[in-house]
Write an enzyme that holds these catalytic residues in place. Structure first.
Site, PDB file in Angstrom:
ATOM      1  N   GLY A 113       2.140  -0.768   2.206  1.00  0.00           N
ATOM      2  CA  GLY A 113       1.131  -0.927   1.155  1.00  0.00           C
ATOM      3  C   GLY A 113       1.191  -2.353   0.627  1.00  0.00           C
ATOM      4  N   LYS A 140       5.224   5.105   8.073  1.00  0.00           N
ATOM      5  CA  LYS A 140       5.293   6.473   8.591  1.00  0.00           C
ATOM      6  C   LYS A 140       4.000   6.971   9.227  1.00  0.00           C
ATOM      7  CE  LYS A 140       5.355   9.945   5.230  1.00  0.00           C
ATOM      8  NZ  LYS A 140       5.846  10.517   3.947  1.00  0.00           N
ATOM      9  N   ALA A 158      -7.098   2.286  -3.811  1.00  0.00           N
ATOM     10  CA  ALA A 158      -7.235   1.771  -5.184  1.00  0.00           C
ATOM     11  C   ALA A 158      -8.685   1.374  -5.457  1.00  0.00           C
ATOM     12  CB  ALA A 158      -6.311   0.587  -5.398  1.00  0.00           C
ATOM     13  N   GLU A 215     -10.619  -1.602 -18.343  1.00  0.00           N
ATOM     14  CA  GLU A 215     -10.210  -0.208 -18.136  1.00  0.00           C
ATOM     15  C   GLU A 215      -9.407   0.237 -19.341  1.00  0.00           C
ATOM     16  OE1 GLU A 215      -8.234   0.454 -14.388  1.00  0.00           O
ATOM     17  OE2 GLU A 215      -9.859  -0.452 -13.267  1.00  0.00           O
ATOM     18  N   ASP A 275       9.616   9.834  -0.348  1.00  0.00           N
ATOM     19  CA  ASP A 275      10.729   9.638   0.593  1.00  0.00           C
ATOM     20  C   ASP A 275      11.685   8.537   0.126  1.00  0.00           C
ATOM     21  OD1 ASP A 275       9.141  11.368   2.028  1.00  0.00           O
ATOM     22  OD2 ASP A 275       8.617   9.933   3.599  1.00  0.00           O
ATOM     23  N   HIS A 308      -4.151  11.018 -13.922  1.00  0.00           N
ATOM     24  CA  HIS A 308      -5.401  10.283 -14.165  1.00  0.00           C
ATOM     25  C   HIS A 308      -6.393  11.246 -14.817  1.00  0.00           C
ATOM     26  CE1 HIS A 308      -8.911   7.788 -13.693  1.00  0.00           C
ATOM     27  NE2 HIS A 308      -8.159   6.807 -13.223  1.00  0.00           N
ATOM     28  N   ARG A 341      -4.439   5.832 -20.820  1.00  0.00           N
ATOM     29  CA  ARG A 341      -4.683   6.969 -19.935  1.00  0.00           C
ATOM     30  C   ARG A 341      -3.987   8.252 -20.374  1.00  0.00           C
ATOM     31  NH1 ARG A 341      -4.090   4.915 -13.978  1.00  0.00           N
ATOM     32  NH2 ARG A 341      -6.001   3.851 -14.535  1.00  0.00           N
ATOM     33  N   HIS A 362      -1.367  11.070 -10.505  1.00  0.00           N
ATOM     34  CA  HIS A 362      -1.919   9.796 -10.023  1.00  0.00           C
ATOM     35  C   HIS A 362      -0.843   8.756  -9.713  1.00  0.00           C
ATOM     36  CE1 HIS A 362      -4.896   6.674  -9.537  1.00  0.00           C
ATOM     37  NE2 HIS A 362      -4.384   5.951 -10.518  1.00  0.00           N
ATOM     38  N   ARG A 405       1.960   3.719 -17.467  1.00  0.00           N
ATOM     39  CA  ARG A 405       1.465   2.462 -16.899  1.00  0.00           C
ATOM     40  C   ARG A 405       0.072   2.122 -17.419  1.00  0.00           C
ATOM     41  NH1 ARG A 405      -1.913   1.453 -12.126  1.00  0.00           N
ATOM     42  NH2 ARG A 405      -2.119   3.700 -12.101  1.00  0.00           N
ATOM     43  N   SER A 447      -0.488  -1.786 -11.360  1.00  0.00           N
ATOM     44  CA  SER A 447       0.452  -1.494 -10.268  1.00  0.00           C
ATOM     45  C   SER A 447       0.225  -2.347  -9.033  1.00  0.00           C
ATOM     46  CB  SER A 447       0.436  -0.014  -9.903  1.00  0.00           C
ATOM     47  OG  SER A 447      -0.870   0.444  -9.832  1.00  0.00           O
TER      48      SER A 447
HETATM   49  P1  FAD Z   1       1.657   2.462  -1.041  1.00  0.00           P
HETATM   50  O1  FAD Z   1       0.444   1.662  -0.990  1.00  0.00           O
HETATM   51  O2  FAD Z   1       1.541   3.913  -1.367  1.00  0.00           O
HETATM   52  O3  FAD Z   1       2.373   2.316   0.367  1.00  0.00           O
HETATM   53  C1  FAD Z   1       3.524   3.052   0.690  1.00  0.00           C
HETATM   54  C2  FAD Z   1       3.812   2.867   2.156  1.00  0.00           C
HETATM   55  O4  FAD Z   1       5.048   3.462   2.506  1.00  0.00           O
HETATM   56  C3  FAD Z   1       2.770   3.523   3.054  1.00  0.00           C
HETATM   57  O5  FAD Z   1       2.520   2.628   4.114  1.00  0.00           O
HETATM   58  C4  FAD Z   1       3.475   4.775   3.557  1.00  0.00           C
HETATM   59  O6  FAD Z   1       2.975   5.245   4.775  1.00  0.00           O
HETATM   60  C5  FAD Z   1       4.893   4.248   3.668  1.00  0.00           C
HETATM   61  N1  FAD Z   1       5.956   5.247   3.652  1.00  0.00           N
HETATM   62  C6  FAD Z   1       6.205   6.207   2.734  1.00  0.00           C
HETATM   63  N2  FAD Z   1       7.312   6.898   3.065  1.00  0.00           N
HETATM   64  C7  FAD Z   1       7.784   6.356   4.209  1.00  0.00           C
HETATM   65  C8  FAD Z   1       8.888   6.632   5.050  1.00  0.00           C
HETATM   66  N3  FAD Z   1       9.746   7.633   4.802  1.00  0.00           N
HETATM   67  N4  FAD Z   1       9.065   5.883   6.159  1.00  0.00           N
HETATM   68  C9  FAD Z   1       8.195   4.878   6.464  1.00  0.00           C
HETATM   69  N5  FAD Z   1       7.134   4.582   5.710  1.00  0.00           N
HETATM   70  C10 FAD Z   1       6.936   5.298   4.592  1.00  0.00           C
HETATM   71  N6  FAD Z   1      -3.478   0.658  -8.984  1.00  0.00           N
HETATM   72  C11 FAD Z   1      -4.054  -0.441  -9.499  1.00  0.00           C
HETATM   73  O7  FAD Z   1      -3.353  -1.383  -9.900  1.00  0.00           O
HETATM   74  N7  FAD Z   1      -5.412  -0.527  -9.570  1.00  0.00           N
HETATM   75  C12 FAD Z   1      -6.234   0.464  -9.137  1.00  0.00           C
HETATM   76  O8  FAD Z   1      -7.448   0.336  -9.204  1.00  0.00           O
HETATM   77  C13 FAD Z   1      -5.646   1.634  -8.602  1.00  0.00           C
HETATM   78  N8  FAD Z   1      -6.422   2.655  -8.171  1.00  0.00           N
HETATM   79  C14 FAD Z   1      -5.820   3.705  -7.536  1.00  0.00           C
HETATM   80  C15 FAD Z   1      -6.621   4.691  -6.966  1.00  0.00           C
HETATM   81  C16 FAD Z   1      -6.035   5.717  -6.246  1.00  0.00           C
HETATM   82  C17 FAD Z   1      -6.911   6.783  -5.642  1.00  0.00           C
HETATM   83  C18 FAD Z   1      -4.638   5.772  -6.088  1.00  0.00           C
HETATM   84  C19 FAD Z   1      -3.978   6.863  -5.301  1.00  0.00           C
HETATM   85  C20 FAD Z   1      -3.830   4.814  -6.678  1.00  0.00           C
HETATM   86  C21 FAD Z   1      -4.419   3.769  -7.396  1.00  0.00           C
HETATM   87  N9  FAD Z   1      -3.647   2.771  -7.970  1.00  0.00           N
HETATM   88  C22 FAD Z   1      -4.239   1.679  -8.519  1.00  0.00           C
HETATM   89  C23 FAD Z   1      -2.199   2.772  -7.799  1.00  0.00           C
HETATM   90  C24 FAD Z   1      -1.841   1.816  -6.666  1.00  0.00           C
HETATM   91  O9  FAD Z   1      -2.787   1.951  -5.642  1.00  0.00           O
HETATM   92  C25 FAD Z   1      -0.461   2.100  -6.115  1.00  0.00           C
HETATM   93  O10 FAD Z   1       0.476   2.217  -7.148  1.00  0.00           O
HETATM   94  C26 FAD Z   1      -0.038   0.961  -5.205  1.00  0.00           C
HETATM   95  O11 FAD Z   1      -1.017   0.734  -4.218  1.00  0.00           O
HETATM   96  C27 FAD Z   1       1.287   1.294  -4.553  1.00  0.00           C
HETATM   97  O12 FAD Z   1       1.546   0.332  -3.580  1.00  0.00           O
HETATM   98  P2  FAD Z   1       2.876   0.440  -2.757  1.00  0.00           P
HETATM   99  O13 FAD Z   1       2.868  -0.667  -1.783  1.00  0.00           O
HETATM  100  O14 FAD Z   1       4.028   0.564  -3.672  1.00  0.00           O
HETATM  101  O15 FAD Z   1       2.756   1.881  -2.025  1.00  0.00           O
HETATM  102  C1  SIN Z   2      -8.831   3.594 -11.654  1.00  0.00           C
HETATM  103  O1  SIN Z   2      -9.606   2.889 -11.010  1.00  0.00           O
HETATM  104  O2  SIN Z   2      -9.161   4.306 -12.603  1.00  0.00           O
HETATM  105  C2  SIN Z   2      -7.399   3.578 -11.280  1.00  0.00           C
HETATM  106  C3  SIN Z   2      -6.770   2.382 -11.823  1.00  0.00           C
HETATM  107  C4  SIN Z   2      -5.282   2.480 -11.763  1.00  0.00           C
HETATM  108  O3  SIN Z   2      -4.731   3.530 -11.451  1.00  0.00           O
HETATM  109  O4  SIN Z   2      -4.640   1.486 -12.071  1.00  0.00           O
END
Ligand code: FAD
Ligand code: SIN
Length: 545
Positions: A29, A51, A62, A130, A230, A251, A300, A361, A396, A401
């Site tokens: 991510g 994974k 997001a 927001e 995980d 959310h 939120r 969320h 948060r 994030s």
């Molecule tokens: P992720 O993007 O979740 O990536 C995790 C990675 O780890 C993935 O590639 C997954 O496959 C991998 N993984 C997991 N377990 C394992 C394992 N055991 N072995 C190998 N790989 C593994 N935040 C904002 O700031 N603004 C927004 O507008 C916003 N909107 C959102 C809307 C939605 C619908 C959602 C679900 C979340 C939103 N968030 C938003 C929150 C934000 O998207 C996440 O907190 C952020 O993207 C997390 O990033 P990350 O890199 O930590 O994890």
């Molecule tokens: C949203 O777009 O409402 C999600 C934003 C966030 O989780 O930070």
């Protein structure tokens, strides 16, 4: 109170193959891909384990955007104040300072890497608002497809780098630890072909954990199927400290698809309210302005709790979001993803009220890190949603994030350069102290968590969930992705409940019906680790950790 035993390992065969690198990044991510890019810039050889496919994870879903003080009317200190207010007394002030002061440059660097944000006719980045923000400071892309654009830009940067090897369908299982207590890599299962198939070991003196959140602990979540906690579970099994797991953010406005809907649910971004949409109770009356000075854009946790109260008072399954005043042009330009998602389900937000309710969320807690992503296990670093820097406190602030993932993954490379972690031989697996949970219990486990550890909690509901989990039989499980994930969901649920029981107060996203007020006794973090004997030990710590 009965003690919780956490086995050291997931049950699996011993590794049949090895790969070696300078740095292993687990997850792809925003946090993982950024960490990989910074490690390459420092000249390290990198392996990314992910994974599923490279672009799977919460990042690409997001919507609203990324928060940073980018306009002349705004400043890092105002962003800091809003973050701390949303965090309900538990933000780590130093961690927040890092986020808000380094945030604007991190967004500019993302733009230099090729991410295209929406712009005003003048060329300035368009900024929206927001919940909890007192300024317009949310940069967005593709209207409401911010995560997809960020993911696209970061993926293009890593796939074209010959110094980065990406292994997809690679599920990290457990950390390999050496005689000095330091990480030396991770065991994993790859569904591949040829030499890299089945159980292997990815070896490196520096492991960066970026596995995201644990939405799938609950039956209804905005998170994708890979978000099974995980990283938190594997870090905990290896002796890492985790904190704040009770602060699960629900959310407020997730499209309501009926009482039987399960798994990832469509989000209706808070930015829709930022552009003027309004929440209505089941009698079609607005209600947020009588509750909070920021009305529909209150933080939120406050909005989610108020929606739950309305749903209870009316015996309703959802409330309404009225976005009709935005007009067709704004919907098409600003929210094309949400518009398409709602229309595909027979709801036209241009002319119809949208049925919405809260769903899981985000998790504000995670693996405890310092300001440079270091965990308490030498060689193990963490960033993004899996980590707990203390930035988010008890709740948060919206759109902080993605920013946290960018800012803190960059800092990890500074730590690795300073720490210079060394290579040693590590120890792998012992079937005597291992476990699995059969995936056939997953659905029931999620329902129990929804009903008893969701938005509303009490001693009785949490104790019920705790006892239910304690009875889960571990027979009938087999070493496969679904059962490994179920074991991780089980462990995360146990810790979440233990913390939620201990925190006898209401604060941020943790709402105890039997303790409706915040208490100064709980202006602390609850930090858990696995003792050398396998017991879950939870202690309190100051907010700076
Ligand atoms: P992720 O993007 O979740 O990536 C995790 C990675 O780890 C993935 O590639 C997954 O496959 C991998 N993984 C997991 N377990 C394992 C394992 N055991 N072995 C190998 N790989 C593994 N935040 C904002 O700031 N603004 C927004 O507008 C916003 N909107 C959102 C809307 C939605 C619908 C959602 C679900 C979340 C939103 N968030 C938003 C929150 C934000 O998207 C996440 O907190 C952020 O993207 C997390 O990033 P990350 O890199 O930590 O994890
Ligand atoms: C949203 O777009 O409402 C999600 C934003 C966030 O989780 O930070």
């Amino acid at each position: 109170m009965s003690k919780i035993h956490i086995p050291r390992w997931l049950t699996s065969d011993p590794p049949g193959w090895e790969i070696d690198s300078d740095v292993i990044v687990i997850g792809s991510g925003v946090a993982g891909l950024s960490a990989a890019i910074h490690a390459r810039a420092a000249g390290r050889k990198v392996v990314i384990l992910t994974k599923a496919q490279i672009d799977e994870g919460s990042t690409r879903w997001a919507q609203g955007g990324i928060a940073a003080a980018m306009s002349e009317e705004d400043s890092p200190s105002q962003h800091r104040d809003d973050t701390v207010t949303a965090g309900a007394g538990l933000c780590n002030p130093q961690a927040v300072e890092v986020l808000v002061t380094e945030g604007p440059q991190a967004v500019r660097d993302l733009i230099s890497l090729g991410a295209n944000f929406d712009r005003e006719p003048s060329g300035a980045i368009s900024l929206t608002r927001e919940g909890g923000h007192k300024r317009d400071r949310i940069a967005h892309a593709g209207g409401d497809a911010t995560g997809a654009e960020i993911s696209r830009a970061l993926v293009s940067a890593v796939v074209n780098d010959p110094g980065i090897e990406i292994i997809e369908n690679a599920l990290a299982l457990d950390l390999i630890i050496d005689a000095h207590g330091a990480t030396q890599g991770v065991t994993l299962h790859v569904m591949g072909s040829g030499q890299r198939d089945g159980i292997g070991a990815a070896l490196a003196p520096a492991v960066i954990l970026t596995t995201g959140g644990f939405g799938q602990v609950f039956g209804q979540t905005t998170n994708p199927y890979v978000s099974t906690g995980d990283g938190i579970a594997l870090a905990l099994r290896a002796g890492a400290k985790v904190a704040d797991l009770e602060f699960v953010q629900f959310h407020p406005t997730v499209l309501w698809l009926g009482p039987l809907a399960q798994g990832q649910q469509p989000l209706v971004s808070e930015a829709v309210r930022g552009e003027g949409a309004q929440l209505l109770d089941p009698d079609l009356q607005p209600f947020m302005h009588s509750v909070h000075e920021m009305g529909d854009l209150a933080p939120r946790d406050i909005v989610a709790i108020e929606i739950m109260k309305k749903m209870r008072a009316f015996g309703a399954a959802h409330v309404w979001l009225d976005g009709r005043a935005l007009g067709a042009d704004t919907w098409v330009r600003r929210f094309p993803t949400i518009l398409a998602s709602a229309r595909s389900r027979g709801i036209d937000p241009v002319t119809d009220l949208i049925p919405v309710g809260p769903a899981q969320h985000y998790v504000s807690g995670g693996v405890v890190t310092d300001l440079f992503g270091r965990t308490n296990i030498p060689g193990l670093y963490a960033a993004g949603e899996v980590a707990c820097t203390g930035v988010h406190g008890a709740n948060r602030l919206a759109s902080n994030s993605l920013l946290e993932g960018l800012v803190y993954s960059r800092r990890i490379m500074t730590a690795i350069e300073f720490d210079q972690p060394e290579r040693h031989t590590g120890v792998v697996g012992s079937p005597q102290d291992s476990y699995l949970v059969p995936h056939r219990v997953r659905r029931d486990m999620q329902s129990v968590m929804d009903r008893n550890a969701g938005v509303l909690r009490s001693e009785a509901s949490l104790t019920h969930a705790k006892n239910w989990l304690a009875k889960i039989e571990r027979t009938g499980a087999r070493a496969c992705t679904e059962d490994w994930e179920s074991a991780n969901l089980f462990t995360v649920s146990q810790v979440l409940i233990a913390n939620a029981l201990m925190r006898q107060e209401t604060r941020g996203s943790h709402w105890r019906e039997d303790y409706p007020e915040s208490s100064t006794d709980f202006e602390v973090r609850l930090v858990s680790h696995r003792s050398p004997h396998g017991e879950l030990v939870t202690t309190t710590s100051g907010i700076g950790i």
